[in-house]
Write an enzyme that holds these catalytic residues in place. Structure first.
Site, PDB file in Angstrom:
ATOM      1  CG  ASP A 121      -2.050   0.973   1.122  1.00 56.63           C
ATOM      2  OD1 ASP A 121      -2.307   1.485   0.012  1.00 56.63           O
ATOM      3  OD2 ASP A 121      -2.677   1.268   2.148  1.00 56.63           O
ATOM      4  N   GLY A 122       0.429   2.272  -0.717  1.00 55.69           N
ATOM      5  CA  GLY A 122       1.096   3.568  -0.651  1.00 55.69           C
ATOM      6  C   GLY A 122       1.699   4.062  -1.950  1.00 55.69           C
ATOM      7  CG  HIS A 172       0.771   1.886  -9.800  1.00 57.01           C
ATOM      8  ND1 HIS A 172       0.346   1.473  -8.547  1.00 57.01           N
ATOM      9  CD2 HIS A 172      -0.261   2.607 -10.334  1.00 57.01           C
ATOM     10  CE1 HIS A 172      -0.889   1.904  -8.337  1.00 57.01           C
ATOM     11  NE2 HIS A 172      -1.273   2.590  -9.398  1.00 57.01           N
ATOM     12  NE  ARG A 215      -6.630   1.274  -6.859  1.00 56.61           N
ATOM     13  CZ  ARG A 215      -5.416   1.033  -6.379  1.00 56.61           C
ATOM     14  NH1 ARG A 215      -4.367   1.039  -7.195  1.00 56.61           N
ATOM     15  NH2 ARG A 215      -5.235   0.784  -5.095  1.00 56.61           N
ATOM     16  CG  LEU A 257      10.102 -17.151  -2.585  1.00 54.01           C
ATOM     17  CD1 LEU A 257       9.759 -17.169  -1.091  1.00 54.01           C
ATOM     18  CD2 LEU A 257      10.555 -15.757  -3.006  1.00 54.01           C
TER      19      LEU A 257
END
Length: 246
Positions: free
Chosen positions: A26-27, A43, A77, A137
């Site tokens: 977020d942010g 972004h 959005r 991972l």
């Protein structure tokens, strides 16, 4: 690995590392606004933070890293912003696929990514297939994901099976529902991080977060780096996890 072990307490078994970490990234918009830049610049900077965090997770020995990239509510959005986000996904997917292979990272998607259109969805699926045998991972990207919809879908499937006589309704338990979640092949969620100072889960991994440790930071996502990730792991290692016990 060095960055993380410097901040984590050590036991006879070594530093305490969460097996599965999830992040609400977020942010990006606020990061861009503070610099008088368009939202897409935030972004783009956020995508670089994904690269740093993925590498930090690999180096730390985390087994699964789940990133909330696009929620089912993000369709609200503007069309331009959604288009920019899709373009960034396409660009970074092409640029980072080699890194995923080199670092032994398996890509997994959760949510309903087919909603992004055939061309992007097919690219995503190819990346999933090309990294399927990697085991260092698992990088889980939540695209068009909403936890309430996930739980409703699992409930519908259980109801269908019960109505068809395939299962006894009295046999439905926690394991039965968990076996139908998008995360069913991942380790239990240990640590959930949210950046930018917001303190809520925003319809992300609601079931999975039942006993996860929560870490909230004021850092905006594009500024999140290896040190911030190590700090979150350090806080996790210092907590006493009781899972409902005393």
């Amino acid at each position: 690995m060095t960055i993380v072990t410097e901040v984590l307490p050590t036991t006879e078994a070594g530093p305490t590392i969460p097996r599965h970490v999830a992040i609400i990234m977020d942010g990006n918009g606020r990061w861009a606004a503070k610099r008088s830049l368009p939202r897409v610049a935030g972004h783009r900077a956020g995508a670089e933070a994904v690269r740093r965090t993925m590498q930090a997770a690999v180096d730390a020995g985390v087994e699964a890293l789940t990133l909330y990239a696009f929620s089912s509510e993000n369709w609200r959005r503007s069309e331009d912003e959604v288009s920019d986000l899709k373009g960034l996904m396409r660009f970074y997917l092409e640029r980072e696929l080699g890194t995923l292979k080199k670092e032994g990272v398996r890509l997994k998607l959760i949510g309903e990514p087919a909603a992004f259109g055939n061309e992007l969805y097919e690219r995503l699926q190819r990346a999933v297939e090309e990294t399927a045998h990697n085991d260092r991972l698992t990088l889980v990207i939540a695209l068009n994901y909403g936890s309430q919809a996930e739980l409703a879908g699992a409930a519908r499937e259980l109801a269908r099976r019960a109505a068809a006589g395939e299962i006894d309704p009295d046999s439905i338990d926690i394991a039965a529902l968990e076996g139908l979640l998008h995360t069913r092949d991942l380790p239990p969620l240990d640590l959930l991080i949210r950046t930018s100072g917001e303190v809520r889960l925003s319809n992300f991994l609601l079931w999975q977060a039942a006993y996860a440790e929560l870490h909230f930071t004021d850092t905006l996502w594009p500024d999140f780096d290896e040190a911030a990730f190590a700090a979150a792991l350090g806080e996790f290692a210092r907590r006493q996890r009781r899972f409902g016990g005393r």
